[in-house]
Design a protein around this motif. Structure first.
Motif, PDB file in Angstrom:
ATOM      1  N   ASP A 213       0.818  -1.259  -0.213  1.00  0.00           N
ATOM      2  CA  ASP A 213      -0.146  -0.129   0.156  1.00  0.00           C
ATOM      3  C   ASP A 213       0.754   1.226  -0.134  1.00  0.00           C
ATOM      4  OD1 ASP A 213      -2.260  -1.388   0.008  1.00  0.00           O
ATOM      5  OD2 ASP A 213      -2.577  -1.430   2.121  1.00  0.00           O
ATOM      6  N   VAL A 214       1.926   1.269   0.782  1.00  0.00           N
ATOM      7  CA  VAL A 214       2.892   2.544   0.842  1.00  0.00           C
ATOM      8  C   VAL A 214       3.433   2.541  -0.725  1.00  0.00           C
ATOM      9  CG1 VAL A 214       5.022   3.455   1.751  1.00  0.00           C
ATOM     10  CG2 VAL A 214       3.417   2.107   3.345  1.00  0.00           C
ATOM     11  N   GLN A 215       3.930   1.561  -1.372  1.00  0.00           N
ATOM     12  CA  GLN A 215       4.369   1.727  -2.398  1.00  0.00           C
ATOM     13  C   GLN A 215       3.456   2.337  -3.363  1.00  0.00           C
ATOM     14  OE1 GLN A 215       6.196  -1.954  -4.226  1.00  0.00           O
ATOM     15  NE2 GLN A 215       6.490  -1.019  -6.221  1.00  0.00           N
TER      16      GLN A 215
ATOM     17  N   VAL B 192       9.331   3.757   5.621  1.00  0.00           N
ATOM     18  CA  VAL B 192       8.695   2.730   4.835  1.00  0.00           C
ATOM     19  C   VAL B 192       8.595   3.724   3.388  1.00  0.00           C
ATOM     20  CG1 VAL B 192       6.849   1.271   4.011  1.00  0.00           C
ATOM     21  CG2 VAL B 192       7.706   1.602   6.517  1.00  0.00           C
ATOM     22  N   ARG B 193       8.246   4.646   3.418  1.00  0.00           N
ATOM     23  CA  ARG B 193       8.000   5.521   2.168  1.00  0.00           C
ATOM     24  C   ARG B 193       9.398   5.694   1.325  1.00  0.00           C
ATOM     25  NH1 ARG B 193      11.162  10.379   2.005  1.00  0.00           N
ATOM     26  NH2 ARG B 193      10.189  12.101   3.117  1.00  0.00           N
ATOM     27  N   THR B 194      10.499   5.795   2.244  1.00  0.00           N
ATOM     28  CA  THR B 194      11.829   5.896   1.434  1.00  0.00           C
ATOM     29  C   THR B 194      12.299   4.652   0.922  1.00  0.00           C
ATOM     30  OG1 THR B 194      12.344   7.695   3.096  1.00  0.00           O
ATOM     31  CG2 THR B 194      14.116   6.924   1.758  1.00  0.00           C
ATOM     32  N   GLY B 195      11.882   3.650   1.562  1.00  0.00           N
ATOM     33  CA  GLY B 195      12.257   2.286   0.901  1.00  0.00           C
ATOM     34  C   GLY B 195      11.250   2.168  -0.248  1.00  0.00           C
TER      35      GLY B 195
ATOM     36  N   ALA C  96      18.940   1.406   5.766  1.00  0.00           N
ATOM     37  CA  ALA C  96      19.666   0.555   4.948  1.00  0.00           C
ATOM     38  C   ALA C  96      18.595  -0.898   4.969  1.00  0.00           C
ATOM     39  CB  ALA C  96      21.027  -0.020   5.713  1.00  0.00           C
ATOM     40  N   ARG C  97      18.146  -1.064   5.982  1.00  0.00           N
ATOM     41  CA  ARG C  97      17.457  -2.067   6.134  1.00  0.00           C
ATOM     42  C   ARG C  97      16.124  -2.288   5.273  1.00  0.00           C
ATOM     43  NH1 ARG C  97      18.602  -1.948  11.722  1.00  0.00           N
ATOM     44  NH2 ARG C  97      16.557  -1.158  12.217  1.00  0.00           N
ATOM     45  N   ILE C  98      15.487  -0.993   5.287  1.00  0.00           N
ATOM     46  CA  ILE C  98      14.058  -1.065   4.524  1.00  0.00           C
ATOM     47  C   ILE C  98      14.518  -0.983   2.976  1.00  0.00           C
ATOM     48  CG2 ILE C  98      13.900   1.629   4.650  1.00  0.00           C
ATOM     49  CD1 ILE C  98      11.243  -0.990   4.930  1.00  0.00           C
ATOM     50  N   GLN C  99      15.681  -0.429   2.460  1.00  0.00           N
ATOM     51  CA  GLN C  99      16.149  -0.328   1.289  1.00  0.00           C
ATOM     52  C   GLN C  99      16.432  -1.683   0.748  1.00  0.00           C
ATOM     53  OE1 GLN C  99      16.188   2.270  -0.911  1.00  0.00           O
ATOM     54  NE2 GLN C  99      15.456   3.754   0.488  1.00  0.00           N
ATOM     55  N   LEU C 100      17.154  -2.633   1.567  1.00  0.00           N
ATOM     56  CA  LEU C 100      17.427  -3.790   1.195  1.00  0.00           C
ATOM     57  C   LEU C 100      16.071  -4.641   1.124  1.00  0.00           C
ATOM     58  CD1 LEU C 100      19.242  -5.924   0.271  1.00  0.00           C
ATOM     59  CD2 LEU C 100      19.871  -6.412   2.646  1.00  0.00           C
ATOM     60  N   ASP C 101      15.121  -4.515   2.149  1.00  0.00           N
ATOM     61  CA  ASP C 101      14.119  -5.185   1.979  1.00  0.00           C
ATOM     62  C   ASP C 101      13.163  -5.115   0.807  1.00  0.00           C
ATOM     63  OD1 ASP C 101      11.640  -6.588   3.388  1.00  0.00           O
ATOM     64  OD2 ASP C 101      10.733  -4.765   3.010  1.00  0.00           O
ATOM     65  N   PHE C 102      12.899  -3.615   0.268  1.00  0.00           N
ATOM     66  CA  PHE C 102      12.175  -3.563  -0.876  1.00  0.00           C
ATOM     67  C   PHE C 102      12.911  -3.793  -2.090  1.00  0.00           C
ATOM     68  CE2 PHE C 102       9.372  -0.644   1.432  1.00  0.00           C
ATOM     69  CZ  PHE C 102       8.210  -0.794   0.828  1.00  0.00           C
ATOM     70  N   ALA C 103      14.372  -3.623  -2.103  1.00  0.00           N
ATOM     71  CA  ALA C 103      15.162  -4.511  -3.249  1.00  0.00           C
ATOM     72  C   ALA C 103      15.077  -5.721  -3.541  1.00  0.00           C
ATOM     73  CB  ALA C 103      16.681  -4.009  -3.022  1.00  0.00           C
ATOM     74  N   LEU C 104      15.051  -6.376  -2.357  1.00  0.00           N
ATOM     75  CA  LEU C 104      14.748  -7.857  -2.755  1.00  0.00           C
ATOM     76  C   LEU C 104      13.213  -8.282  -2.872  1.00  0.00           C
ATOM     77  CD1 LEU C 104      16.971  -9.151   0.438  1.00  0.00           C
ATOM     78  CD2 LEU C 104      17.512  -9.429  -1.790  1.00  0.00           C
TER      79      LEU C 104
END
Length: 332
Positions: free
Chosen positions: A32-34, A123-126, A153-161
């Protein structure tokens, strides 16, 4: 989302809704955030959503305080986020990034909803980073180098994966340069993950580089970046901050969230005349981006107020549907 047609409460019966961290966490989902963040980029591209000048100033306490604000007039959406970075919070056992969002009724100027903005910002930045990867990273990207092991860093990696299924190998660089077992444990079931023994070598062998640090200086050498690499840059969000080495933007194809904002507080501040495209224009179809396999691409992420507002609007609506939050009398 269209403006509400419900009767506006009389001034003497007006209420203010408060949403704390736990309530925000319960109401949000990454998907939903995405979607809300994507809408924010498109609204910005179509100039239906306005982004007002950013306040971002250092404090004598050692913190940095900022305000990001904007509106979507056709949707009755108005508000701001007051946020910043207080590094001494780590010694207090707290999170250094702090944020509070306020939604305002544009017809009266009265506050509608106060939201703990820490999770929203994270989350919105991720989600924004994930959209950048989908648009810009080379198809089939398999190896990622991550600078930072903190919340962002954790949220960026979460969205990347989550969004780049071909990713299977992650090398990371922590602030201490040491292995972070807890960090690795979060992602061990989703990829091969290990600390980088040589940051330049890790960058050189990676398809994607994500920098999510406090932005204290260049994190690797210019020559480490190979043709075809994509970089998501998160940490430069204030005058004087940077994560990229001199000369990289001149070699890259640059995409930003907001041209003016990036040239003032993002990586682009170090090369403000660099030609760039706004991500929202790619998402809305106003601009096209044909990626050559040898292109170096950079997404300079400074964060749009509209991202905070579209997510905050989602939270406000969900809270109304579920009866979540604390409502207090706010007569005027």
């Amino acid at each position: 989302m269209t403006p509400s047609t419900e009767p506006v409460p009389a001034p003497s019966h007006a209420q203010l809704l408060l949403l704390d961290k736990h309530q925000v966490d319960a109401l949000l989902s990454p998907g939903d955030v995405q979607q809300a963040v994507r809408e924010a980029f498109v609204l910005h591209s179509e100039r239906e959503g306005r982004v007002f000048p950013v306040v971002r100033e250092p404090l004598r306490t050692g913190g940095v305080f900022g305000i990001k604000s904007g509106d979507v007039q056709a949707q009755g959406l108005l508000g701001f986020k007051a946020a910043g970075f207080w590094p001494a919070n780590r010694q207090r056992g707290g999170e250094p990034h702090q944020a509070t969002i306020l939604l305002i009724d544009p017809s009266t100027g009265r506050p509608l909803c106060v939201i703990d903005g820490n999770t929203v910002t994270t989350v919105r930045t991720g989600a924004a980073g994930g959209l950048g990867l989908q648009q810009l990273a080379r198809p089939g990207s398999a190896r990622l180098c991550l600078f930072g092991t903190g919340v962002q860093a954790r949220i960026q990696l979460d969205f990347a994966l989550r969004l780049i299924p071909s990713l299977n190998e992650v090398l990371y660089v922590s602030a201490s340069g040491q292995r972070q077992a807890d960090f690795e444990a979060r992602f061990a079931a989703r990829c091969s993950i290990a600390p980088a023994t040589d940051r330049n070598a890790a960058v050189a062998r990676s398809d994607i580089v994500i920098t999510a640090t406090p932005g204290g200086g260049a994190l690797f050498d210019l020559d480490a970046v190979q043709p075809g690499t994509h970089l998501n840059c998160v940490g430069a969000d204030t005058r004087g901050k940077r994560e990229l080495p001199d000369g990289l933007l001149a070699r890259a194809r640059l995409v930003v969230d907001d041209r003016v904002q990036a040239s003032q507080i993002g990586e682009m501040q170090w090369a403000p005349d660099t030609a760039c495209v706004e991500l929202g224009d790619l998402l809305s179809g106003k601009a096209t981006f044909e990626r050559d396999a040898s292109d170096i691409t950079v997404f300079d992420m400074t964060g749009l107020a509209l991202q905070d507002l579209t997510v905050a609007r989602l939270l406000h609506a969900r809270a109304a549907e579920t009866g979540t939050g604390t409502r207090i009398a706010w007569p005027w």
